[in-house]
Design a protein around this motif. Structure first.
Motif, PDB file in Angstrom:
ATOM      1  N   THR A  85       0.859  -1.171   0.000  1.00 57.83           N
ATOM      2  CA  THR A  85       0.000   0.000   0.000  1.00 57.83           C
ATOM      3  C   THR A  85       0.896   1.222   0.000  1.00 57.83           C
ATOM      4  O   THR A  85       2.008   1.177   0.522  1.00 57.83           O
ATOM      5  CB  THR A  85      -0.933   0.030   1.224  1.00 57.83           C
ATOM      6  N   ASN A 106      -4.776  -0.274  -7.033  1.00 52.84           N
ATOM      7  CA  ASN A 106      -5.424   0.471  -5.950  1.00 52.84           C
ATOM      8  C   ASN A 106      -4.418   0.659  -4.829  1.00 52.84           C
ATOM      9  O   ASN A 106      -4.218  -0.231  -4.010  1.00 52.84           O
ATOM     10  CB  ASN A 106      -6.662  -0.275  -5.450  1.00 52.84           C
ATOM     11  N   THR A 108      -4.327   2.480  -2.190  1.00 53.76           N
ATOM     12  CA  THR A 108      -4.803   2.612  -0.808  1.00 53.76           C
ATOM     13  C   THR A 108      -5.142   1.253  -0.210  1.00 53.76           C
ATOM     14  O   THR A 108      -4.766   0.930   0.915  1.00 53.76           O
ATOM     15  CB  THR A 108      -6.026   3.528  -0.750  1.00 53.76           C
ATOM     16  N   VAL A 109      -5.856   0.433  -0.973  1.00 54.48           N
ATOM     17  CA  VAL A 109      -6.281  -0.892  -0.498  1.00 54.48           C
ATOM     18  C   VAL A 109      -5.185  -1.919  -0.738  1.00 54.48           C
ATOM     19  O   VAL A 109      -4.900  -2.780   0.095  1.00 54.48           O
ATOM     20  CB  VAL A 109      -7.586  -1.314  -1.193  1.00 54.48           C
TER      21      VAL A 109
END
Length: 280
Positions: A85, A106, A108-109
């Protein structure tokens, strides 16, 4: 006289045109420069999640792909199951494995990525129109990829003025994520102990295998040698193996080769203590 006045008038007019042109040019240039804005493209934080381990990469360790983003865990982890992340500056972030097509990520995830050798993982940060980008190559390993099965080796008693050749006296394992190239013997020792009249360290040692490359999870041999010391007594020293990463070839070396591709990326030294007695 009239001719002279015409010449003077001509030069005055020419000077005025030049000055006017110069002012107009500067004004146009200033206007262009003020309209240009560059979008920053950079990783600002980077975390690696694996099982119960979390590794946060310091900003100082983050460099473009012509160098590396280095993530060294304090212990051995499952390199095939890591979830990064991150925070970044830019409009888009993508990743690829082994120079294939970049895919959206992604940040953030995160998602599980297989970082295990021989996989090569890159992240690309790009601006809004994809005209500019920065690529980061991620190196994932443990701080101590050389696992000695015994960190201390005692050789059999040897006669003075003779040499000892302890071939394959013990073993070690590459528990890291990259191959290790084995060349030369270490020349760095500490904690040297010898009889007062002795010259000093009598030990030397190498880490070897039947080939020059030992791959992850493979086992190698330890060889210990002595010089022909002439003073009886107890001897000891600790051999230090300093590990470096060759970013051009993607493996570890334990001899410090001076070239642009060999980097000190934070591996801890491997320490092997050697002991033995010389007897009359």
């Amino acid at each position: 006289m009239r001719h002279l006045k015409r010449v003077q008038h001509f030069y005055c007019l020419l000077l005025a045109v030049v000055l006017l042109t110069g002012c107009s040019s500067d004004s146009d240039t200033d206007g262009v420069e003020e309209g240009v804005t560059e979008e920053p493209l950079a990783l600002t934080s980077f975390n690696m999640l694996t099982n119960n381990h979390t590794f946060s990469v310091l900003e100082a360790n983050i460099q473009p792909v012509d160098s590396l983003v280095v993530c060294l865990f304090t212990s051995v982890v499952d390199y095939a199951n890591i979830t990064p992340t991150m925070a970044f500056e830019g409009s888009n972030i993508e990743y690829r494995i082994n120079n294939e097509t970049f895919n959206p990520y992604n940040a953030t995830v995160g998602e599980q990525i297989d970082f295990s050798y021989p996989n090569i993982v890159d992240f690309k940060i790009s601006n809004s129109d994809d005209s500019e980008s920065t690529i980061y190559r991620i190196i994932v390993d443990t701080e101590q990829p050389i696992l000695l099965h015994n960190s201390e080796i005692t050789i059999p008693d040897s006669q003075v003025n003779t040499t000892y050749n302890g071939l394959e006296i013990d073993t070690w394992t590459n528990v890291g994520n990259y191959p290790i190239r084995l060349t030369l013997r270490t020349t760095e020792y500490k904690d040297i102990s010898a009889p007062e009249a002795a010259a000093g360290n009598i030990f030397s040692t190498t880490l070897t295998k039947s080939t020059d490359i030992i791959y992850p999870n493979e086992e190698g041999q330890i060889n210990v040698f002595t010089t022909n010391g002439s003073v009886a007594g107890s001897y000891a020293s600790t051999a230090l193996f300093s590990l470096y990463f060759n970013e051009n070839l993607g493996y570890i070396v334990y001899d410090d080769i001076t070239n642009d591709y060999v980097k000190h990326i934070g591996y801890k030294q491997t320490e092997l203590t050697l002991k033995g007695n010389l007897v009359d």
